[in-house]
Design a protein around this motif. Structure first.
Motif, PDB file in Angstrom:
ATOM      1  N   ILE A  48     -26.024  -4.468  41.790  1.00 17.45           N
ATOM      2  CA  ILE A  48     -25.387  -5.595  42.465  1.00 17.45           C
ATOM      3  C   ILE A  48     -24.780  -6.505  41.398  1.00 17.45           C
ATOM      4  CG2 ILE A  48     -26.709  -5.538  44.619  1.00 17.45           C
ATOM      5  CD1 ILE A  48     -28.551  -7.660  43.502  1.00 17.45           C
ATOM      6  N   GLY A  49     -23.536  -6.873  41.641  1.00 13.95           N
ATOM      7  CA  GLY A  49     -22.817  -7.724  40.703  1.00 13.95           C
ATOM      8  C   GLY A  49     -22.833  -9.168  41.156  1.00 13.95           C
ATOM      9  N   ALA A  50     -23.163 -10.052  40.242  1.00 12.94           N
ATOM     10  CA  ALA A  50     -23.226 -11.483  40.538  1.00 12.94           C
ATOM     11  C   ALA A  50     -21.850 -12.111  40.335  1.00 12.94           C
ATOM     12  CB  ALA A  50     -24.286 -12.155  39.669  1.00 12.94           C
ATOM     13  N   ALA A  51     -20.850 -11.590  41.073  1.00 11.52           N
ATOM     14  CA  ALA A  51     -19.462 -12.017  40.884  1.00 11.52           C
ATOM     15  C   ALA A  51     -19.163 -13.381  41.483  1.00 11.52           C
ATOM     16  CB  ALA A  51     -18.505 -10.981  41.472  1.00 11.52           C
ATOM     17  N   ALA A  52     -19.804 -13.724  42.577  1.00 13.88           N
ATOM     18  CA  ALA A  52     -19.589 -15.015  43.248  1.00 13.88           C
ATOM     19  C   ALA A  52     -18.110 -15.286  43.481  1.00 13.88           C
ATOM     20  CB  ALA A  52     -20.232 -16.163  42.463  1.00 13.88           C
ATOM     21  N   GLY A  53     -17.375 -14.235  43.852  1.00 17.25           N
ATOM     22  CA  GLY A  53     -15.954 -14.403  44.132  1.00 17.25           C
ATOM     23  C   GLY A  53     -15.134 -14.810  42.920  1.00 17.25           C
ATOM     24  N   GLY A  85     -15.124 -18.866  32.020  1.00 15.54           N
ATOM     25  CA  GLY A  85     -16.174 -18.995  31.016  1.00 15.54           C
ATOM     26  C   GLY A  85     -17.490 -18.333  31.348  1.00 15.54           C
ATOM     27  N   ARG A  86     -17.480 -17.349  32.272  1.00 17.08           N
ATOM     28  CA  ARG A  86     -18.741 -16.732  32.680  1.00 17.08           C
ATOM     29  C   ARG A  86     -18.609 -15.217  32.723  1.00 17.08           C
ATOM     30  NH1 ARG A  86     -21.301 -15.014  37.586  1.00 17.08           N
ATOM     31  NH2 ARG A  86     -19.438 -15.376  38.833  1.00 17.08           N
ATOM     32  N   GLU A  87     -19.587 -14.525  32.127  1.00 15.83           N
ATOM     33  CA  GLU A  87     -19.657 -13.076  32.276  1.00 15.83           C
ATOM     34  C   GLU A  87     -20.453 -12.773  33.542  1.00 15.83           C
ATOM     35  OE1 GLU A  87     -20.378  -9.777  29.159  1.00 15.83           O
ATOM     36  OE2 GLU A  87     -22.345 -10.211  30.007  1.00 15.83           O
ATOM     37  N   VAL A  88     -19.964 -11.836  34.349  1.00 19.13           N
ATOM     38  CA  VAL A  88     -20.631 -11.470  35.597  1.00 19.13           C
ATOM     39  C   VAL A  88     -21.813 -10.553  35.293  1.00 19.13           C
ATOM     40  CG1 VAL A  88     -20.384 -10.203  37.770  1.00 19.13           C
ATOM     41  CG2 VAL A  88     -18.563 -11.748  37.017  1.00 19.13           C
ATOM     42  N   PRO A  89     -23.037 -11.000  35.554  1.00 23.55           N
ATOM     43  CA  PRO A  89     -24.187 -10.131  35.369  1.00 23.55           C
ATOM     44  C   PRO A  89     -24.196  -9.000  36.392  1.00 23.55           C
ATOM     45  CG  PRO A  89     -24.856 -12.430  35.494  1.00 23.55           C
ATOM     46  CD  PRO A  89     -23.437 -12.353  35.947  1.00 23.55           C
ATOM     47  N   ALA A 148     -18.620   1.034  39.422  1.00 23.58           N
ATOM     48  CA  ALA A 148     -18.365   0.005  40.436  1.00 23.58           C
ATOM     49  C   ALA A 148     -16.870  -0.224  40.623  1.00 23.58           C
ATOM     50  CB  ALA A 148     -19.057  -1.304  40.052  1.00 23.58           C
ATOM     51  N   ASP A 149     -16.117  -0.201  39.524  1.00 23.50           N
ATOM     52  CA  ASP A 149     -14.666  -0.396  39.605  1.00 23.50           C
ATOM     53  C   ASP A 149     -13.982   0.757  40.336  1.00 23.50           C
ATOM     54  OD1 ASP A 149     -14.962  -2.791  38.282  1.00 23.50           O
ATOM     55  OD2 ASP A 149     -14.245  -2.033  36.349  1.00 23.50           O
ATOM     56  N   GLU A 150     -14.516   1.974  40.193  1.00 26.16           N
ATOM     57  CA  GLU A 150     -13.976   3.120  40.945  1.00 26.16           C
ATOM     58  C   GLU A 150     -14.177   2.901  42.438  1.00 26.16           C
ATOM     59  OE1 GLU A 150     -15.364   7.038  39.868  1.00 26.16           O
ATOM     60  OE2 GLU A 150     -15.320   6.502  37.744  1.00 26.16           O
ATOM     61  N   LEU A 151     -15.369   2.437  42.798  1.00 22.92           N
ATOM     62  CA  LEU A 151     -15.679   2.215  44.209  1.00 22.92           C
ATOM     63  C   LEU A 151     -14.901   1.033  44.775  1.00 22.92           C
ATOM     64  CD1 LEU A 151     -19.587   2.583  44.165  1.00 22.92           C
ATOM     65  CD2 LEU A 151     -17.919   4.258  45.010  1.00 22.92           C
ATOM     66  N   TYR A 152     -14.823  -0.044  44.008  1.00 26.10           N
ATOM     67  CA  TYR A 152     -14.243  -1.306  44.470  1.00 26.10           C
ATOM     68  C   TYR A 152     -13.295  -1.840  43.399  1.00 26.10           C
ATOM     69  CZ  TYR A 152     -18.428  -0.727  47.265  1.00 26.10           C
ATOM     70  OH  TYR A 152     -19.409  -0.199  48.071  1.00 26.10           O
ATOM     71  N   PRO A 153     -12.049  -1.408  43.392  1.00 24.14           N
ATOM     72  CA  PRO A 153     -11.106  -1.831  42.345  1.00 24.14           C
ATOM     73  C   PRO A 153     -10.975  -3.354  42.201  1.00 24.14           C
ATOM     74  CG  PRO A 153     -10.209   0.021  43.554  1.00 24.14           C
ATOM     75  CD  PRO A 153     -11.466  -0.399  44.276  1.00 24.14           C
ATOM     76  N   PHE A 154     -11.225  -4.099  43.263  1.00 19.85           N
ATOM     77  CA  PHE A 154     -11.124  -5.566  43.198  1.00 19.85           C
ATOM     78  C   PHE A 154     -12.207  -6.196  42.337  1.00 19.85           C
ATOM     79  CE2 PHE A 154     -13.765  -4.663  46.900  1.00 19.85           C
ATOM     80  CZ  PHE A 154     -14.836  -5.512  46.693  1.00 19.85           C
ATOM     81  N   PHE A 155     -13.281  -5.451  42.058  1.00 21.99           N
ATOM     82  CA  PHE A 155     -14.410  -6.003  41.309  1.00 21.99           C
ATOM     83  C   PHE A 155     -13.986  -6.408  39.892  1.00 21.99           C
ATOM     84  CE2 PHE A 155     -18.716  -5.280  39.216  1.00 21.99           C
ATOM     85  CZ  PHE A 155     -19.244  -6.466  39.664  1.00 21.99           C
ATOM     86  N   ALA A 156     -13.128  -5.624  39.267  1.00 20.35           N
ATOM     87  CA  ALA A 156     -12.648  -5.964  37.918  1.00 20.35           C
ATOM     88  C   ALA A 156     -11.907  -7.305  37.929  1.00 20.35           C
ATOM     89  CB  ALA A 156     -11.744  -4.858  37.378  1.00 20.35           C
ATOM     90  N   VAL A 176     -29.336 -11.664  51.579  1.00 16.21           N
ATOM     91  CA  VAL A 176     -27.894 -11.678  51.377  1.00 16.21           C
ATOM     92  C   VAL A 176     -27.369 -10.246  51.502  1.00 16.21           C
ATOM     93  CG1 VAL A 176     -28.087 -11.517  48.856  1.00 16.21           C
ATOM     94  CG2 VAL A 176     -26.066 -12.544  49.878  1.00 16.21           C
ATOM     95  N   ALA A 177     -26.170 -10.126  52.057  1.00 16.38           N
ATOM     96  CA  ALA A 177     -25.487  -8.832  52.123  1.00 16.38           C
ATOM     97  C   ALA A 177     -24.597  -8.731  50.885  1.00 16.38           C
ATOM     98  CB  ALA A 177     -24.654  -8.725  53.397  1.00 16.38           C
ATOM     99  N   LEU A 178     -24.729  -7.613  50.155  1.00 12.89           N
ATOM    100  CA  LEU A 178     -23.971  -7.407  48.916  1.00 12.89           C
ATOM    101  C   LEU A 178     -23.354  -6.016  48.922  1.00 12.89           C
ATOM    102  CD1 LEU A 178     -26.647  -8.928  46.534  1.00 12.89           C
ATOM    103  CD2 LEU A 178     -24.470  -9.978  47.166  1.00 12.89           C
ATOM    104  N   MET A 179     -22.292  -5.843  48.154  1.00 14.29           N
ATOM    105  CA  MET A 179     -21.591  -4.562  48.106  1.00 14.29           C
ATOM    106  C   MET A 179     -22.559  -3.443  47.732  1.00 14.29           C
ATOM    107  SD  MET A 179     -18.768  -5.828  49.036  1.00 14.29           S
ATOM    108  CE  MET A 179     -17.936  -4.283  49.201  1.00 14.29           C
ATOM    109  N   ARG A 180     -22.397  -2.291  48.398  1.00 13.47           N
ATOM    110  CA  ARG A 180     -23.277  -1.135  48.167  1.00 13.47           C
ATOM    111  C   ARG A 180     -22.756  -0.323  46.979  1.00 13.47           C
ATOM    112  NH1 ARG A 180     -24.150   4.198  48.868  1.00 13.47           N
ATOM    113  NH2 ARG A 180     -26.181   4.836  49.700  1.00 13.47           N
ATOM    114  N   ILE A 181     -23.494  -0.391  45.874  1.00 10.75           N
ATOM    115  CA  ILE A 181     -23.179   0.398  44.676  1.00 10.75           C
ATOM    116  C   ILE A 181     -24.446   1.185  44.365  1.00 10.75           C
ATOM    117  CG2 ILE A 181     -22.446   0.341  42.263  1.00 10.75           C
ATOM    118  CD1 ILE A 181     -21.406  -2.548  42.840  1.00 10.75           C
TER     119      ILE A 181
END
Length: 152
Positions: free
Chosen positions: A70-75, A139-143, A121-129, A57-62
């Motif tokens: 790598i954040g398990a955000a799943a959009g 109901g889910r915390e992003v690991p 990660a939020d500095e690099l990718y503000p959308f991540f927050a 899988v391709a994931l954001m570079r942090i």
């Protein structure tokens, strides 16, 4: 290249976008296919939790000081991404950043370490927050996994 890399049968993603991006990235050592929505990515190869076969899988570079996150955000979805269970079951992964490939050990960041990495990660990718807020509302915390050099 660092250490022995993962080997085994590779099963390409059923998602054509993921499959095509990973193939292009690997074929060109990251000269092409190295961004997602205009942001840099790495390719993570992991062993499937049930099948034992290799998944990519391709994931954001942090990256910070040789450690990747790598954040398990799943959009922002309520469910963990498909690869989440692979990492928790089989924490040894292969990371490709451009032409560099290395064997890594994944672990979930917690406490102050997690907060420090999330701020970075939020500095690099503000959308991540925002993705984390969506997941939290569902109901889910992003690991957040840290990928450290294997054997470190």
């Amino acid at each position: 290249m660092t250490g022995t890399l993962l080997d085994g049968e590779y099963v390409p993603s059923s998602d054509p976008t993921t499959r095509d991006q990973v193939e292009l990235y690997e074929r060109t050592d990251g000269r092409e296919g190295a961004t997602m929505q205009g942001e840099p990515v790495v390719v993570v190869t992991m062993r499937g939790a049930r099948s034992g076969k290799l998944r990519k899988v391709a994931l954001m570079r942090i990256e910070r000081d040789g450690v990747y996150a790598i954040g398990a955000a799943a959009g922002g979805q309520a469910r963990q991404p498909g690869w989440f269970h692979n990492l928790t079951t089989n924490p040894t992964v292969q990371l490709q950043d451009g032409a560099d490939r290395s064997l890594r050990t994944a672990r979930v960041a917690e406490g102050d370490e997690r907060e420090s990495w999330l701020a970075y990660a939020d500095e690099l990718y503000p959308f991540f927050a925002g993705l984390r807020e969506q997941a939290s509302a569902a109901g889910r915390e992003v690991p957040l996994f840290l990928l450290e050099p294997a054997g470190a």
